[in-house]
Design a protein around this motif. Structure first.
Motif, PDB file in Angstrom:
ATOM      1  N   ARG A   1       0.006  -4.686 -11.686  1.00 22.55           N
ATOM      2  CA  ARG A   1      -1.285  -4.501 -11.005  1.00 22.55           C
ATOM      3  C   ARG A   1      -1.393  -5.540  -9.888  1.00 22.55           C
ATOM      4  N   PHE A   2      -1.534  -5.067  -8.651  1.00 25.02           N
ATOM      5  CA  PHE A   2      -1.726  -5.987  -7.528  1.00 25.02           C
ATOM      6  C   PHE A   2      -3.206  -6.121  -7.212  1.00 25.02           C
ATOM      7  N   MET A   3      -3.621  -7.364  -6.916  1.00 29.87           N
ATOM      8  CA  MET A   3      -5.007  -7.605  -6.554  1.00 29.87           C
ATOM      9  C   MET A   3      -5.073  -8.580  -5.384  1.00 29.87           C
ATOM     10  N   GLY A   4      -5.710  -8.152  -4.293  1.00 28.85           N
ATOM     11  CA  GLY A   4      -5.969  -9.026  -3.161  1.00 28.85           C
ATOM     12  C   GLY A   4      -7.430  -9.441  -3.184  1.00 28.85           C
ATOM     13  N   LEU A   5      -7.704 -10.734  -3.019  1.00 29.66           N
ATOM     14  CA  LEU A   5      -9.072 -11.241  -3.113  1.00 29.66           C
ATOM     15  C   LEU A   5      -9.556 -11.778  -1.772  1.00 29.66           C
ATOM     16  N   ALA A   6     -10.841 -11.618  -1.512  1.00 35.41           N
ATOM     17  CA  ALA A   6     -11.449 -12.047  -0.255  1.00 35.41           C
ATOM     18  C   ALA A   6     -11.780 -13.538  -0.309  1.00 35.41           C
ATOM     19  N   PRO A   7     -12.106 -14.154   0.823  1.00 30.96           N
ATOM     20  CA  PRO A   7     -12.450 -15.577   0.851  1.00 30.96           C
ATOM     21  C   PRO A   7     -13.818 -15.855   0.226  1.00 30.96           C
ATOM     22  N   VAL A   8     -13.982 -17.049  -0.287  1.00 31.20           N
ATOM     23  CA  VAL A   8     -15.260 -17.489  -0.847  1.00 31.20           C
ATOM     24  C   VAL A   8     -16.321 -17.471   0.259  1.00 31.20           C
TER      25      VAL A   8
ATOM     26  N   THR B   1       0.811  -1.225   0.000  1.00 36.22           N
ATOM     27  CA  THR B   1       0.000   0.000   0.000  1.00 36.22           C
ATOM     28  C   THR B   1       0.844   1.275   0.000  1.00 36.22           C
ATOM     29  N   ASN B   2       2.166   1.132   0.079  1.00 41.60           N
ATOM     30  CA  ASN B   2       3.024   2.315  -0.008  1.00 41.60           C
ATOM     31  C   ASN B   2       2.761   3.052  -1.314  1.00 41.60           C
ATOM     32  N   LYS B   3       2.649   4.363  -1.233  1.00 43.00           N
ATOM     33  CA  LYS B   3       2.463   5.232  -2.400  1.00 43.00           C
ATOM     34  C   LYS B   3       1.121   5.033  -3.094  1.00 43.00           C
ATOM     35  N   ALA B   4       0.214   4.279  -2.460  1.00 43.95           N
ATOM     36  CA  ALA B   4      -1.118   4.078  -3.023  1.00 43.95           C
ATOM     37  C   ALA B   4      -2.068   5.138  -2.473  1.00 43.95           C
ATOM     38  N   ALA B   5      -3.195   5.320  -3.161  1.00 41.50           N
ATOM     39  CA  ALA B   5      -4.211   6.261  -2.689  1.00 41.50           C
ATOM     40  C   ALA B   5      -4.818   5.729  -1.391  1.00 41.50           C
ATOM     41  N   THR B   6      -4.654   6.455  -0.310  1.00 44.85           N
ATOM     42  CA  THR B   6      -5.101   5.965   1.000  1.00 44.85           C
ATOM     43  C   THR B   6      -6.608   5.747   1.058  1.00 44.85           C
ATOM     44  N   SER B   7      -7.350   6.480   0.237  1.00 44.02           N
ATOM     45  CA  SER B   7      -8.806   6.337   0.258  1.00 44.02           C
ATOM     46  C   SER B   7      -9.269   4.984  -0.261  1.00 44.02           C
TER      47      SER B   7
ATOM     48  N   GLY C   1      -4.141 -13.723  -1.584  1.00 42.96           N
ATOM     49  CA  GLY C   1      -5.324 -13.874  -0.746  1.00 42.96           C
ATOM     50  C   GLY C   1      -4.959 -13.713   0.726  1.00 42.96           C
ATOM     51  N   THR C   2      -5.661 -14.417   1.600  1.00 40.94           N
ATOM     52  CA  THR C   2      -5.416 -14.550   3.045  1.00 40.94           C
ATOM     53  C   THR C   2      -5.725 -13.318   3.888  1.00 40.94           C
ATOM     54  N   MET C   3      -5.888 -12.139   3.300  1.00 43.96           N
ATOM     55  CA  MET C   3      -6.088 -10.943   4.112  1.00 43.96           C
ATOM     56  C   MET C   3      -7.561 -10.727   4.456  1.00 43.96           C
ATOM     57  N   GLY C   4      -8.448 -11.460   3.783  1.00 47.20           N
ATOM     58  CA  GLY C   4      -9.869 -11.378   4.107  1.00 47.20           C
ATOM     59  C   GLY C   4     -10.614 -10.230   3.478  1.00 47.20           C
ATOM     60  N   VAL C   5      -9.946  -9.462   2.601  1.00 50.52           N
ATOM     61  CA  VAL C   5     -10.584  -8.310   1.962  1.00 50.52           C
ATOM     62  C   VAL C   5     -10.243  -8.288   0.480  1.00 50.52           C
ATOM     63  N   PHE C   6     -11.038  -7.515  -0.266  1.00 46.47           N
ATOM     64  CA  PHE C   6     -10.726  -7.284  -1.677  1.00 46.47           C
ATOM     65  C   PHE C   6     -10.020  -5.948  -1.809  1.00 46.47           C
ATOM     66  N   TYR C   7      -8.940  -5.941  -2.590  1.00 50.12           N
ATOM     67  CA  TYR C   7      -8.197  -4.693  -2.804  1.00 50.12           C
ATOM     68  C   TYR C   7      -7.532  -4.740  -4.169  1.00 50.12           C
ATOM     69  N   ALA C   8      -7.908  -3.788  -5.034  1.00 49.34           N
ATOM     70  CA  ALA C   8      -7.278  -3.654  -6.345  1.00 49.34           C
ATOM     71  C   ALA C   8      -6.452  -2.377  -6.322  1.00 49.34           C
ATOM     72  N   ARG C   9      -5.150  -2.540  -6.151  1.00 52.17           N
ATOM     73  CA  ARG C   9      -4.268  -1.378  -6.047  1.00 52.17           C
ATOM     74  C   ARG C   9      -4.093  -0.722  -7.416  1.00 52.17           C
ATOM     75  N   GLU C  10      -3.824   0.591  -7.412  1.00 55.14           N
ATOM     76  CA  GLU C  10      -3.490   1.255  -8.674  1.00 55.14           C
ATOM     77  C   GLU C  10      -2.255   0.608  -9.296  1.00 55.14           C
ATOM     78  N   PRO C  11      -2.128   0.605 -10.616  1.00 51.87           N
ATOM     79  CA  PRO C  11      -0.911   0.067 -11.242  1.00 51.87           C
ATOM     80  C   PRO C  11       0.311   0.837 -10.746  1.00 51.87           C
ATOM     81  N   TYR C  12       1.447   0.158 -10.689  1.00 48.39           N
ATOM     82  CA  TYR C  12       2.669   0.847 -10.286  1.00 48.39           C
ATOM     83  C   TYR C  12       3.807   0.492 -11.241  1.00 48.39           C
ATOM     84  N   THR C  13       4.750   1.403 -11.368  1.00 45.16           N
ATOM     85  CA  THR C  13       5.896   1.179 -12.242  1.00 45.16           C
ATOM     86  C   THR C  13       6.913   0.275 -11.558  1.00 45.16           C
ATOM     87  N   ASN C  14       7.787  -0.314 -12.359  1.00 46.04           N
ATOM     88  CA  ASN C  14       8.839  -1.193 -11.845  1.00 46.04           C
ATOM     89  C   ASN C  14      10.208  -0.606 -12.136  1.00 46.04           C
ATOM     90  N   VAL C  15      11.138  -0.811 -11.230  1.00 48.31           N
ATOM     91  CA  VAL C  15      12.513  -0.379 -11.457  1.00 48.31           C
ATOM     92  C   VAL C  15      13.137  -1.254 -12.536  1.00 48.31           C
TER      93      VAL C  15
END
Length: 573
Positions: free
Chosen positions: A227-234, A169-175, A206-220
């Motif tokens: 694009r990072f995506m965290g998915l919630a449990p079924v 979540t570093n450098k991501a939109a906190t909202s 997975g494993t965090m229990g929430v859905f979160y689609a982070r903004e795309p980020y550049t790579n060094v």
């Protein structure tokens, strides 16, 4: 054009297979068809109550609607079910594309990389743990294997892990960050290190229990975004999103412009404090523009972070042993053993070389015998000089039963080489191209190969600069031999090379030769010439010859086509 594959992504299943399959069937019917389902997080149930439902699928009484792959090999019933699957005849040997558990269900064990409908997929199975359990945790060997894979050419399309990477979540939109996630202690720092090295286009966890689609980020040191995506449990009570569809075009088929595209909301990488400039602008320039050639070389040993523990120096470096070079150079904590490298060329199992044994035993696809200094087979861990019998296994030696005859378009001795080089120059000049010749002369090898690469004439002026820049980044400087023709240049080259060491040289359009004597302990990349020119031509996926292999039928057609086109220039016709 072939349509892009359609993939479903899912969070922790927790043994709720009926609910999962019902949802997948519904989505597949309304928005499909989909090609595969990839599951992250815990796949098995939390309690024995969920095993009855699970066993219906294992026994074939219920079925998965589409091919389903999982990495969350922990939970109730996992050891028993996965142990039984591991013993199945079809699951023996070294398999990175999944061990079949039941119909349409595949377990991705340990770590690995495979191709799924054209997509390059990398995975790390299990969770971080010091327990060393057989199932449910990943080992340091699994991590090391992915670090080695990260050095391979080409872009990874999807990387999926069970746990989130720390710092995502570093450098991501906190909202947009779900409550409590940024300060969570459940994230994994090892995952952060791996994803920063692998640089996938999609990272799913997975494993965090929430859905979160982070903004795309550049790579060094890469032009594409992640694009990072965290998915919630079924079936989670908060109705968080647990299934998501993507349809990515494989990076291997995308143009440089498509690869470089960055959405307006792209952020800097969350895994670095200081972001370096990426060569996007350089790649987007027209081929004829000056000043951009240096940006095409992206091989920089100084940027690779070291994450190895104490005592690693006794273990072999997988990257060096398998490819002959290691971008970490002297900073690598693993052992760079040239004799082990030669045994690897013979096809000897890496585990045997590294640990003295191979747990796969007779199911291993690699050799379990070494050759001693006299060239005789031995099961002892003794690394000697290469045997003269190597030529029997060589793809290039004409005396070898393994020679790839269908790819040979002509046979020439040294005295005829000058004529062939001039003919190739004329052939490609007629196509608006200049020719670069380079050769890696390894003193312990039985022979060397003179490589020929055509370069568009508009880019030829930058070839010398990009080779010099690449040399500077590896810590050496080329010596220059000025020449006006091939034969004179090679004659001068022979006067400077006494065969007591290895040598790399490149002959530029116009006759100038750049040479570098490779000392015994120097970490020199065996694919150096290919990597530099692949960068210049913006074809990074072709830096490794193993990525360029075709079927024998396709190779034969390609060779015949070249012979026909080259016939008018062939000095031997």
């Amino acid at each position: 054009m072939t349509p892009s594959p359609r993939i479903l992504l899912c969070g922790d299943v927790l043994g709720r297979l009926n609910q999962l399959c019902k949802r997948v069937s519904s989505v597949n019917k309304s928005a499909g068809p989909f090609d595969a389902l990839l599951c992250v997080g815990q796949f098995f149930p939390d309690s024995p109550d969920g095993l009855e439902e699970f066993n219906d699928y294992i026994a074939g009484r219920s079925n998965f609607p589409i091919p389903t792959y999982f990495i969350g090999d922990y939970g109730v019933g996992a050891p028993k079910i996965l142990s039984a699957a591991s013993k199945e005849a079809g699951n023996q040997g070294f398999k990175m594309d999944g061990l079949k558990v039941c119909g349409n269900l595949y377990w991705l064990k340990g770590s690995g990389k495979f191709t799924l409908h054209g997509l390059s997929v990398v995975y790390l199975s299990g969770r971080k743990s010091a327990s060393g359990m057989q199932f449910g945790t990943y080992s340091e060997d699994d991590v090391d294997a992915l670090r080695a894979l990260a050095e391979e050419p080409g872009i990874v399309d999807i990387f999926f892990t069970n746990e989130w990477p720390s710092g995502v979540t570093n450098k991501a939109a906190t909202s947009d960050v779900p409550s409590g996630v940024s300060d969570s202690a459940d994230a994994d720092s090892t995952i952060s290190e791996l994803v920063a090295d692998i640089k996938p286009r999609y990272h799913v966890a997975g494993t965090m229990g929430v859905f979160y689609a982070r903004e795309p980020y550049t790579n060094v040191d890469a032009v594409h975004v992640t694009r990072f995506m965290g998915l919630a449990p079924v079936g989670n009570k908060n109705k968080q999103k647990f299934i998501h569809a993507i349809s990515p075009t494989p990076a291997s088929t995308m143009s440089s412009v498509e690869i470089c595209a960055k959405p307006p909301n792209t952020t800097l990488s969350p895994y670095t404090m200081v972001e370096k400039a990426t060569p996007t602008e350089a790649i987007a320039k027209r081929p004829g523009e000056s000043g951009s050639d240096s940006q095409y070389w992206r091989y920089d040993v100084s940027q690779k972070r070291q994450k190895h523990g104490d005592g690693d120096s006794e273990r072999l470096c997988f990257k060096f042993t398998s490819s002959g070079c290691c971008p970490r150079g002297e900073k690598c904590h693993f052992r760079h053993d040239e004799d082990a490298r030669q045994q690897s060329i013979r096809g000897v199992c890496f585990d045997l070389l590294n640990k003295g044994k191979c747990e796969r035993g007779p199911d291993c696809n690699f050799k379990h015998s070494l050759q001693d200094e006299n060239g005789s087979a031995s099961s002892r861990r003794s690394f000697g000089t290469p045997s003269s019998n190597r030529s029997k296994e060589c793809w290039f030696c004409l005396s070898s039963p393994c020679v790839e005859l269908h790819l040979i378009t002509g046979i020439d001795c040294e005295i005829e080489l000058n004529r062939v080089q001039n003919s190739l120059k004329a052939y490609f000049e007629n196509q608006g191209k200049q020719v670069v010749f380079f050769e890696w002369v390894f003193k312990r090898a039985t022979h060397a190969n003179l490589q020929v690469v055509p370069v568009p004439s508009s880019r030829a002026s930058g070839i010398k600069d990009i080779f010099n820049l690449a040399a500077k980044k590896l810590g050496f400087k080329f010596k220059t031999i000025e020449s006006t023709n091939n034969s004179e240049g090679r004659r001068l080259l022979r006067t400077q090379y006494d065969r007591s060491c290895s040598l790399f040289y490149v002959e530029l359009p116009g006759g100038t030769i750049l040479t570098h004597v490779v000392e015994e302990n120097e970490r020199f990349p065996s694919q150096f010439g290919r990597e530099v020119l692949a960068g210049l031509l913006n074809t990074a996926d072709r830096a490794d010859w193993k990525n360029c292999k075709l079927s024998k039928e396709e190779e034969t057609k390609m060779a015949e086509r070249f012979k026909k086109q080259f016939e008018a220039y062939d000095p031997n016709r």
